[in-house]
Design a protein around this motif. Structure first.
Motif, PDB file in Angstrom:
ATOM      1  N   MET A   1       0.777  -1.233   0.000  1.00 32.95           N
ATOM      2  CA  MET A   1       0.000   0.000   0.000  1.00 32.95           C
ATOM      3  C   MET A   1       0.815   1.294   0.000  1.00 32.95           C
ATOM      4  N   PRO A   2       1.975   1.394   0.666  1.00 35.81           N
ATOM      5  CA  PRO A   2       2.669   2.683   0.693  1.00 35.81           C
ATOM      6  C   PRO A   2       2.953   3.306  -0.675  1.00 35.81           C
ATOM      7  N   PRO A   3       3.506   2.565  -1.661  1.00 35.65           N
ATOM      8  CA  PRO A   3       3.720   3.223  -2.961  1.00 35.65           C
ATOM      9  C   PRO A   3       2.427   3.581  -3.680  1.00 35.65           C
ATOM     10  N   LEU A   4       1.365   2.825  -3.443  1.00 40.64           N
ATOM     11  CA  LEU A   4       0.082   3.170  -4.048  1.00 40.64           C
ATOM     12  C   LEU A   4      -0.465   4.467  -3.455  1.00 40.64           C
ATOM     13  N   LEU A   5      -0.302   4.643  -2.144  1.00 41.74           N
ATOM     14  CA  LEU A   5      -0.720   5.890  -1.520  1.00 41.74           C
ATOM     15  C   LEU A   5       0.129   7.064  -1.990  1.00 41.74           C
ATOM     16  N   MET A   6       1.426   6.822  -2.141  1.00 48.42           N
ATOM     17  CA  MET A   6       2.295   7.876  -2.643  1.00 48.42           C
ATOM     18  C   MET A   6       1.898   8.274  -4.062  1.00 48.42           C
ATOM     19  N   LYS A   7       1.562   7.299  -4.878  1.00 45.79           N
ATOM     20  CA  LYS A   7       1.148   7.622  -6.244  1.00 45.79           C
ATOM     21  C   LYS A   7      -0.126   8.450  -6.235  1.00 45.79           C
ATOM     22  N   LEU A   8      -1.063   8.099  -5.378  1.00 50.15           N
ATOM     23  CA  LEU A   8      -2.300   8.863  -5.276  1.00 50.15           C
ATOM     24  C   LEU A   8      -1.994  10.323  -4.911  1.00 50.15           C
ATOM     25  N   VAL A   9      -1.117  10.525  -3.938  1.00 52.48           N
ATOM     26  CA  VAL A   9      -0.778  11.883  -3.490  1.00 52.48           C
ATOM     27  C   VAL A   9      -0.083  12.667  -4.602  1.00 52.48           C
ATOM     28  N   PHE A  10       0.901  12.063  -5.247  1.00 56.57           N
ATOM     29  CA  PHE A  10       1.658  12.796  -6.259  1.00 56.57           C
ATOM     30  C   PHE A  10       0.864  12.978  -7.553  1.00 56.57           C
ATOM     31  N   ASP A  11      -0.071  12.075  -7.834  1.00 55.27           N
ATOM     32  CA  ASP A  11      -0.988  12.312  -8.957  1.00 55.27           C
ATOM     33  C   ASP A  11      -1.815  13.569  -8.704  1.00 55.27           C
ATOM     34  N   LYS A  12      -2.263  13.732  -7.460  1.00 54.19           N
ATOM     35  CA  LYS A  12      -3.070  14.910  -7.118  1.00 54.19           C
ATOM     36  C   LYS A  12      -2.235  16.185  -7.182  1.00 54.19           C
ATOM     37  N   ILE A  13      -0.971  16.084  -6.759  1.00 58.50           N
ATOM     38  CA  ILE A  13      -0.101  17.253  -6.855  1.00 58.50           C
ATOM     39  C   ILE A  13       0.099  17.654  -8.314  1.00 58.50           C
ATOM     40  N   GLU A  14       0.288  16.652  -9.156  1.00 62.87           N
ATOM     41  CA  GLU A  14       0.556  16.930 -10.565  1.00 62.87           C
ATOM     42  C   GLU A  14      -0.647  17.512 -11.288  1.00 62.87           C
ATOM     43  N   SER A  15      -1.854  17.059 -10.922  1.00 64.78           N
ATOM     44  CA  SER A  15      -3.042  17.463 -11.676  1.00 64.78           C
ATOM     45  C   SER A  15      -3.938  18.453 -10.941  1.00 64.78           C
ATOM     46  N   GLY A  16      -3.694  18.668  -9.653  1.00 63.87           N
ATOM     47  CA  GLY A  16      -4.594  19.500  -8.863  1.00 63.87           C
ATOM     48  C   GLY A  16      -4.377  20.989  -9.073  1.00 63.87           C
ATOM     49  N   PRO A  17      -5.346  21.791  -8.648  1.00 69.49           N
ATOM     50  CA  PRO A  17      -5.226  23.249  -8.777  1.00 69.49           C
ATOM     51  C   PRO A  17      -4.177  23.815  -7.828  1.00 69.49           C
ATOM     52  N   MET A  18      -3.514  24.854  -8.277  1.00 68.07           N
ATOM     53  CA  MET A  18      -2.511  25.539  -7.464  1.00 68.07           C
ATOM     54  C   MET A  18      -2.193  26.873  -8.138  1.00 68.07           C
ATOM     55  N   PRO A  19      -1.540  27.804  -7.432  1.00 62.22           N
ATOM     56  CA  PRO A  19      -1.165  29.081  -8.045  1.00 62.22           C
ATOM     57  C   PRO A  19      -0.324  28.855  -9.303  1.00 62.22           C
ATOM     58  N   PHE A  20      -0.557  29.647 -10.323  1.00 58.88           N
ATOM     59  CA  PHE A  20       0.083  29.419 -11.616  1.00 58.88           C
ATOM     60  C   PHE A  20       1.598  29.457 -11.537  1.00 58.88           C
TER      61      PHE A  20
ATOM     62  N   PHE B   1      11.004   6.904  -8.601  1.00 63.35           N
ATOM     63  CA  PHE B   1      10.840   6.101  -7.387  1.00 63.35           C
ATOM     64  C   PHE B   1       9.524   5.330  -7.343  1.00 63.35           C
ATOM     65  N   ILE B   2       8.397   6.030  -7.443  1.00 67.56           N
ATOM     66  CA  ILE B   2       7.111   5.378  -7.201  1.00 67.56           C
ATOM     67  C   ILE B   2       6.799   4.342  -8.268  1.00 67.56           C
ATOM     68  N   ASN B   3       6.835   4.721  -9.542  1.00 66.70           N
ATOM     69  CA  ASN B   3       6.458   3.792 -10.605  1.00 66.70           C
ATOM     70  C   ASN B   3       7.383   2.572 -10.687  1.00 66.70           C
ATOM     71  N   PRO B   4       8.714   2.732 -10.570  1.00 67.62           N
ATOM     72  CA  PRO B   4       9.561   1.530 -10.546  1.00 67.62           C
ATOM     73  C   PRO B   4       9.260   0.606  -9.371  1.00 67.62           C
ATOM     74  N   ASN B   5       8.952   1.196  -8.211  1.00 71.29           N
ATOM     75  CA  ASN B   5       8.607   0.400  -7.038  1.00 71.29           C
ATOM     76  C   ASN B   5       7.324  -0.390  -7.285  1.00 71.29           C
ATOM     77  N   LEU B   6       6.313   0.287  -7.831  1.00 75.43           N
ATOM     78  CA  LEU B   6       5.058  -0.391  -8.130  1.00 75.43           C
ATOM     79  C   LEU B   6       5.256  -1.512  -9.140  1.00 75.43           C
ATOM     80  N   SER B   7       6.025  -1.238 -10.172  1.00 71.51           N
ATOM     81  CA  SER B   7       6.270  -2.250 -11.199  1.00 71.51           C
ATOM     82  C   SER B   7       6.963  -3.473 -10.613  1.00 71.51           C
TER      83      SER B   7
END
Length: 223
Positions: A106-125, A142-148
């Protein structure tokens, strides 16, 4: 009566499934995530100080943590079901996978969820390019190689037997369902891992799994 404090789209779905497999009577108290934050409601803190799910109340006991709940229910009510005999290699594998699900999968899956949100979420331009570049770097390095690596490992382990602990379906398979469903939803589990995909098809067809869905309500991880 066993009371399951059930949060929608959460690990507590596994607890309902286990109870259905064991044929036990239980009650469900439902909690809904905040639609904006996706966090559990504050009401769960009245049950357990961390305010998370799953939590089970039974015979004066309050048990949290999925693996601890699985062990408690199987040992108290299982009568030898869904757990290999003590002292066998299968029992060792059962214990391993019961803990691997949350400790490693679960830890890398949770990390992917968090960093996906950072990459796609709203923030100051002005912060967006830097934040997204950092998120992509962390995921690719780190995350994707670990998951793979983990998916390849689990695929190979399921090549040794039909189920995670051996030839027989057990609570270890119930425990492993959540990280694999999460991986299928957002972690790269696809046709390149046919044994894991077949595992998901088998568990989703089990009558007790389907009954648990009826009791627990809509389960977004299946989508």
């Amino acid at each position: 009566m066993i009371l399951v404090h059930h949060l929608n789209n959460s690990r507590s779905q596994r607890v309902l499934w286990l109870l259905e497999e064991l044929g036990l009577d239980y009650e469900v108290k439902r909690y809904e995530r905040d639609p904006q934050t996706m966090l559990a409601p504050a009401a769960l803190r009245a049950v357990h100080p961390l305010g998370k799910s799953p939590v089970v109340s039974d015979a004066g006991n309050t048990i949290a943590e999925s693996g601890a709940i699985m062990e408690y229910l199987v040992e108290r009510y299982g009568q030898g079901r869904l757990i290999p005999a003590a002292g066998t290699p299968e029992r060792l594998r059962w214990t391993y996978w019961l803990h691997f699900a949350e400790g490693s999968a679960m830890p890398p899956l949770l990390m992917k969820l968090v960093f996906d949100k950072i990459e796609s979420g709203p923030m100051p331009f002005f912060a967006r390019p830097i934040a997204r570049a950092i998120a992509r770097k962390v995921k690719t390095s780190f995350i994707n190689p670990n998951l793979s690596a983990q998916l390849d490992y689990m695929e190979g382990e399921l090549g040794k037997s039909d189920w995670f602990a051996g030839a027989d379906f057990s609570a270890a398979d119930i425990q492993m369902s959540f990280p694999l469903e999460a991986a299928a939803a957002r972690g790269g589990l696809d046709g390149g891992h046919p044994k894991l995909a077949a595992f998901l098809r088998r568990i989703h067809a089990r009558p007790a799994y389907l009954r648990a869905l009826e009791r627990g309500g809509p389960y977004a991880l299946m989508k």
